[in-house]
Design a protein around this motif. Structure first.
Motif, PDB file in Angstrom:
ATOM      1  N   ARG A   1      39.751 -21.864  51.901  1.00 43.90           N
ATOM      2  CA  ARG A   1      38.768 -22.835  51.415  1.00 43.90           C
ATOM      3  C   ARG A   1      37.853 -22.207  50.377  1.00 43.90           C
ATOM      4  NH1 ARG A   1      33.618 -24.695  52.099  1.00 43.90           N
ATOM      5  NH2 ARG A   1      33.368 -26.948  52.143  1.00 43.90           N
ATOM      6  N   VAL A   2      37.435 -20.966  50.618  1.00 41.27           N
ATOM      7  CA  VAL A   2      36.585 -20.264  49.652  1.00 41.27           C
ATOM      8  C   VAL A   2      37.335 -20.070  48.336  1.00 41.27           C
ATOM      9  CG1 VAL A   2      35.493 -18.035  49.166  1.00 41.27           C
ATOM     10  CG2 VAL A   2      35.160 -19.136  51.384  1.00 41.27           C
ATOM     11  N   ILE A   3      38.597 -19.700  48.421  1.00 38.93           N
ATOM     12  CA  ILE A   3      39.412 -19.521  47.215  1.00 38.93           C
ATOM     13  C   ILE A   3      39.557 -20.841  46.467  1.00 38.93           C
ATOM     14  CG2 ILE A   3      41.738 -18.987  46.388  1.00 38.93           C
ATOM     15  CD1 ILE A   3      41.878 -16.897  48.669  1.00 38.93           C
ATOM     16  N   ALA A   4      39.831 -21.924  47.201  1.00 34.56           N
ATOM     17  CA  ALA A   4      39.986 -23.242  46.566  1.00 34.56           C
ATOM     18  C   ALA A   4      38.684 -23.704  45.926  1.00 34.56           C
ATOM     19  CB  ALA A   4      40.463 -24.262  47.598  1.00 34.56           C
ATOM     20  N   ALA A   5      37.560 -23.437  46.561  1.00 26.20           N
ATOM     21  CA  ALA A   5      36.271 -23.827  45.988  1.00 26.20           C
ATOM     22  C   ALA A   5      35.947 -22.979  44.762  1.00 26.20           C
ATOM     23  CB  ALA A   5      35.173 -23.694  47.034  1.00 26.20           C
ATOM     24  N   GLU A   6      36.317 -21.711  44.806  1.00 23.71           N
ATOM     25  CA  GLU A   6      36.055 -20.822  43.674  1.00 23.71           C
ATOM     26  C   GLU A   6      36.824 -21.266  42.421  1.00 23.71           C
ATOM     27  OE1 GLU A   6      34.229 -17.780  41.735  1.00 23.71           O
ATOM     28  OE2 GLU A   6      33.895 -18.303  43.831  1.00 23.71           O
ATOM     29  N   PHE A   7      38.053 -21.695  42.592  1.00 23.06           N
ATOM     30  CA  PHE A   7      38.862 -22.145  41.464  1.00 23.06           C
ATOM     31  C   PHE A   7      38.637 -23.610  41.111  1.00 23.06           C
ATOM     32  CE2 PHE A   7      41.486 -18.433  42.663  1.00 23.06           C
ATOM     33  CZ  PHE A   7      41.500 -17.799  41.429  1.00 23.06           C
ATOM     34  N   GLY A   8      37.860 -24.330  41.927  1.00 24.40           N
ATOM     35  CA  GLY A   8      37.546 -25.719  41.633  1.00 24.40           C
ATOM     36  C   GLY A   8      38.623 -26.705  42.042  1.00 24.40           C
ATOM     37  N   TRP A   9      39.510 -26.300  42.915  1.00 21.43           N
ATOM     38  CA  TRP A   9      40.611 -27.190  43.334  1.00 21.43           C
ATOM     39  C   TRP A   9      40.123 -28.309  44.241  1.00 21.43           C
ATOM     40  CZ3 TRP A   9      44.001 -22.444  44.813  1.00 21.43           C
ATOM     41  CH2 TRP A   9      44.466 -21.839  43.645  1.00 21.43           C
ATOM     42  N   LEU A  10      39.042 -28.098  44.974  1.00 20.03           N
ATOM     43  CA  LEU A  10      38.561 -29.130  45.892  1.00 20.03           C
ATOM     44  C   LEU A  10      37.966 -30.329  45.161  1.00 20.03           C
ATOM     45  CD1 LEU A  10      36.931 -27.020  48.755  1.00 20.03           C
ATOM     46  CD2 LEU A  10      39.120 -28.202  48.761  1.00 20.03           C
ATOM     47  N   ARG A  11      37.576 -30.141  43.912  1.00 27.40           N
ATOM     48  CA  ARG A  11      37.032 -31.262  43.131  1.00 27.40           C
ATOM     49  C   ARG A  11      38.119 -32.273  42.763  1.00 27.40           C
ATOM     50  NH1 ARG A  11      35.125 -29.193  38.093  1.00 27.40           N
ATOM     51  NH2 ARG A  11      36.213 -27.278  38.566  1.00 27.40           N
ATOM     52  N   HIS A  12      39.363 -31.860  42.781  1.00 26.23           N
ATOM     53  CA  HIS A  12      40.467 -32.722  42.370  1.00 26.23           C
ATOM     54  C   HIS A  12      41.162 -33.401  43.551  1.00 26.23           C
ATOM     55  CE1 HIS A  12      39.972 -31.096  38.388  1.00 26.23           C
ATOM     56  NE2 HIS A  12      40.082 -29.864  38.877  1.00 26.23           N
ATOM     57  N   VAL A  13      40.606 -33.250  44.728  1.00 24.18           N
ATOM     58  CA  VAL A  13      41.214 -33.800  45.943  1.00 24.18           C
ATOM     59  C   VAL A  13      40.473 -35.062  46.334  1.00 24.18           C
ATOM     60  CG1 VAL A  13      41.708 -33.326  48.365  1.00 24.18           C
ATOM     61  CG2 VAL A  13      41.928 -31.510  46.690  1.00 24.18           C
ATOM     62  N   TRP A  14      41.222 -36.066  46.743  1.00 24.02           N
ATOM     63  CA  TRP A  14      40.630 -37.346  47.109  1.00 24.02           C
ATOM     64  C   TRP A  14      39.740 -37.218  48.338  1.00 24.02           C
ATOM     65  CZ3 TRP A  14      42.279 -40.277  51.571  1.00 24.02           C
ATOM     66  CH2 TRP A  14      41.609 -41.489  51.703  1.00 24.02           C
ATOM     67  N   HIS A  15      40.208 -36.483  49.367  1.00 22.72           N
ATOM     68  CA  HIS A  15      39.474 -36.363  50.625  1.00 22.72           C
ATOM     69  C   HIS A  15      39.509 -34.884  51.051  1.00 22.72           C
ATOM     70  CE1 HIS A  15      38.002 -37.293  54.589  1.00 22.72           C
ATOM     71  NE2 HIS A  15      38.045 -38.600  54.344  1.00 22.72           N
ATOM     72  N   PRO A  16      38.513 -34.086  50.655  1.00 21.22           N
ATOM     73  CA  PRO A  16      38.542 -32.647  50.938  1.00 21.22           C
ATOM     74  C   PRO A  16      38.616 -32.301  52.425  1.00 21.22           C
ATOM     75  CG  PRO A  16      36.886 -33.129  49.288  1.00 21.22           C
ATOM     76  CD  PRO A  16      37.379 -34.441  49.813  1.00 21.22           C
TER      77      PRO A  16
END
Length: 72
Positions: free
Chosen positions: A31-46
């Protein structure tokens, strides 16, 4: 694959509990890695994504540690 209870001071703990803790730690790292790269912003329901990743990681840990025969 055979899991047996872990005896800690007379208290029997399911072998699933340490695997859940390990899976949770791995999921939080991902989750930290995904947040660092900004991948969670592109997900409909994190939250749904995080829960799904947790289940995938938990399944993988159960299968990996189940085949290692350390719980026998």
């Amino acid at each position: 694959m055979r899991f047996v209870e872990i005896n800690i001071e007379g208290v029997l703990i399911s072998p699933f509990v340490p695997l859940m803790v390990l899976a949770f730690a791995i999921t939080m790292g991902l989750r930290v890695i995904a947040a660092e790269f900004g991948w969670l912003r592109h997900v409909w329901h994190p939250a749904l994504l995080e829960f799904s990743v947790f289940l995938i990681v938990l399944t993988a840990t159960v299968l990996i540690f189940g085949n290692l025969r350390i719980y026998n």
